[in-house]
Motif scaffolding. Sequence first.
Motif, PDB file in Angstrom:
ATOM      1  N   HIS A  80      46.316  39.730  47.394  1.00 46.54           N
ATOM      2  CA  HIS A  80      46.506  40.408  45.935  1.00 46.54           C
ATOM      3  C   HIS A  80      45.838  39.670  44.766  1.00 46.54           C
ATOM      4  CE1 HIS A  80      50.136  41.159  48.451  1.00 46.54           C
ATOM      5  NE2 HIS A  80      50.282  42.384  48.058  1.00 46.54           N
ATOM      6  N   GLY A  81      45.372  38.689  44.974  1.00 45.90           N
ATOM      7  CA  GLY A  81      44.838  37.830  43.962  1.00 45.90           C
ATOM      8  C   GLY A  81      43.768  36.704  44.484  1.00 45.90           C
ATOM      9  N   SER A 132      46.937  46.527  44.669  1.00 38.99           N
ATOM     10  CA  SER A 132      47.050  45.874  43.383  1.00 38.99           C
ATOM     11  C   SER A 132      46.260  44.422  43.235  1.00 38.99           C
ATOM     12  CB  SER A 132      48.521  45.581  43.210  1.00 38.99           C
ATOM     13  OG  SER A 132      49.207  44.690  43.883  1.00 38.99           O
ATOM     14  N   ARG A 134      43.890  41.534  42.025  1.00 36.00           N
ATOM     15  CA  ARG A 134      43.605  40.923  41.034  1.00 36.00           C
ATOM     16  C   ARG A 134      42.403  39.770  41.146  1.00 36.00           C
ATOM     17  NH1 ARG A 134      45.479  44.691  39.833  1.00 36.00           N
ATOM     18  NH2 ARG A 134      47.459  45.422  38.780  1.00 36.00           N
ATOM     19  N   VAL A 176      41.584  47.553  41.245  1.00 35.27           N
ATOM     20  CA  VAL A 176      41.451  45.946  41.356  1.00 35.27           C
ATOM     21  C   VAL A 176      40.819  45.747  39.777  1.00 35.27           C
ATOM     22  CG1 VAL A 176      40.163  43.966  42.377  1.00 35.27           C
ATOM     23  CG2 VAL A 176      40.880  46.066  43.841  1.00 35.27           C
ATOM     24  N   GLY A 177      41.738  44.850  39.248  1.00 32.28           N
ATOM     25  CA  GLY A 177      41.365  44.274  38.087  1.00 32.28           C
ATOM     26  C   GLY A 177      40.694  43.083  38.090  1.00 32.28           C
ATOM     27  N   THR A 179      39.249  39.687  35.607  1.00 31.22           N
ATOM     28  CA  THR A 179      39.082  39.097  34.268  1.00 31.22           C
ATOM     29  C   THR A 179      38.584  37.784  34.415  1.00 31.22           C
ATOM     30  OG1 THR A 179      41.276  38.416  34.468  1.00 31.22           O
ATOM     31  CG2 THR A 179      41.072  40.334  33.264  1.00 31.22           C
ATOM     32  N   LEU A 224      47.181  37.032  34.450  1.00 31.17           N
ATOM     33  CA  LEU A 224      46.067  37.892  34.868  1.00 31.17           C
ATOM     34  C   LEU A 224      46.171  38.176  36.282  1.00 31.17           C
ATOM     35  CD1 LEU A 224      43.204  36.108  32.754  1.00 31.17           C
ATOM     36  CD2 LEU A 224      44.680  38.348  32.354  1.00 31.17           C
ATOM     37  N   LEU A 225      46.875  37.503  37.308  1.00 30.82           N
ATOM     38  CA  LEU A 225      46.990  37.888  38.394  1.00 30.82           C
ATOM     39  C   LEU A 225      48.207  38.825  38.691  1.00 30.82           C
ATOM     40  CD1 LEU A 225      46.492  34.545  39.773  1.00 30.82           C
ATOM     41  CD2 LEU A 225      45.050  36.370  40.171  1.00 30.82           C
ATOM     42  N   ASP A 227      51.078  42.409  38.200  1.00 34.91           N
ATOM     43  CA  ASP A 227      50.636  43.691  37.872  1.00 34.91           C
ATOM     44  C   ASP A 227      50.444  44.289  36.625  1.00 34.91           C
ATOM     45  OD1 ASP A 227      51.034  44.384  40.637  1.00 34.91           O
ATOM     46  OD2 ASP A 227      53.284  44.507  40.514  1.00 34.91           O
ATOM     47  N   LEU A 230      46.565  44.845  34.393  1.00 31.91           N
ATOM     48  CA  LEU A 230      45.366  45.639  35.127  1.00 31.91           C
ATOM     49  C   LEU A 230      44.790  46.336  33.659  1.00 31.91           C
ATOM     50  CD1 LEU A 230      43.766  46.945  37.213  1.00 31.91           C
ATOM     51  CD2 LEU A 230      45.398  48.607  37.187  1.00 31.91           C
ATOM     52  N   THR A 233      41.427  44.625  32.444  1.00 34.20           N
ATOM     53  CA  THR A 233      40.163  44.287  33.434  1.00 34.20           C
ATOM     54  C   THR A 233      38.672  44.428  32.432  1.00 34.20           C
ATOM     55  OG1 THR A 233      39.213  44.867  35.632  1.00 34.20           O
ATOM     56  CG2 THR A 233      39.649  46.788  33.944  1.00 34.20           C
TER      57      THR A 233
END
Length: 246
Positions: A80-81, A132, A134, A176-177, A179, A224-225, A227, A230, A233
């Motif tokens: 997930h991250g 989801s 990140r 997938v976001g 940053t 930032l991790l 939900d 997003l 991004t």
Amino acid sequence: MTLNGRHILVTGAARGLGAEIARVLAANGARLILADIAEEAGQATARELGARFLPVDLGDPQSITDLAGAVADATGGALHGLVNNGAIATGIGGIPFDEIEIDSWDLVQRVNVRGTWLMTRAAAPMLKASGSGRVVNVASDTALWGAQNLLSYVASKGAVISMTRSLARELGPDRVGITAVAPGILTTESTEYVPEHRHRFYQDGRAVPGPQDTGDVSEVVSFLLSDSALTLTGQVLPVNNGFVFT
């Protein structure tokens, strides 16, 4: 911001900012995998947090591939991250651009730039599989204002910022976001040898004067991790108490 049940990999997590990021993520419910070249310190941090530790050398492509395989096994293939915090800061104490050794320059780019790219590439299938994913890249505000006498480091972090923007477009269709955070000088083990005048320059120049703690950055990374992040991004957040505005 809850991260309950989210599998998150943090590189450069043995000490300093990476360890503090891991502590905040653990407090917010993340299921952590910590990675670092410093195995003894990394294992100690993992024990403290009830996390898993895996060794990695971000300058070695095979080591990154091996790490990704172990993470896939540990998470069932869904991550997930990813926090790309692992980096080296050779020369951060200050050295003119024309005195940088070529080998030193190449090492900084190999770890900070290529390592970030390869780590993201290796993790991408797992991030997509989670539905989801990140990614948070730890850059530096030195790349936003052009700090002098730090060229190899500044160039590497500028590349990380540019990669963040480009990867946001490539990873976005899979939700997938990605940053980046761009801290200023923090109070950690890695900045103990930075000259006092450079610390004072930062502290006096911030909109909120004074030193900056790793906890400030860690809480932003945690958000930032999540939900909820997003829509951010591709963005670069200068988390530095107002030293640089973008």
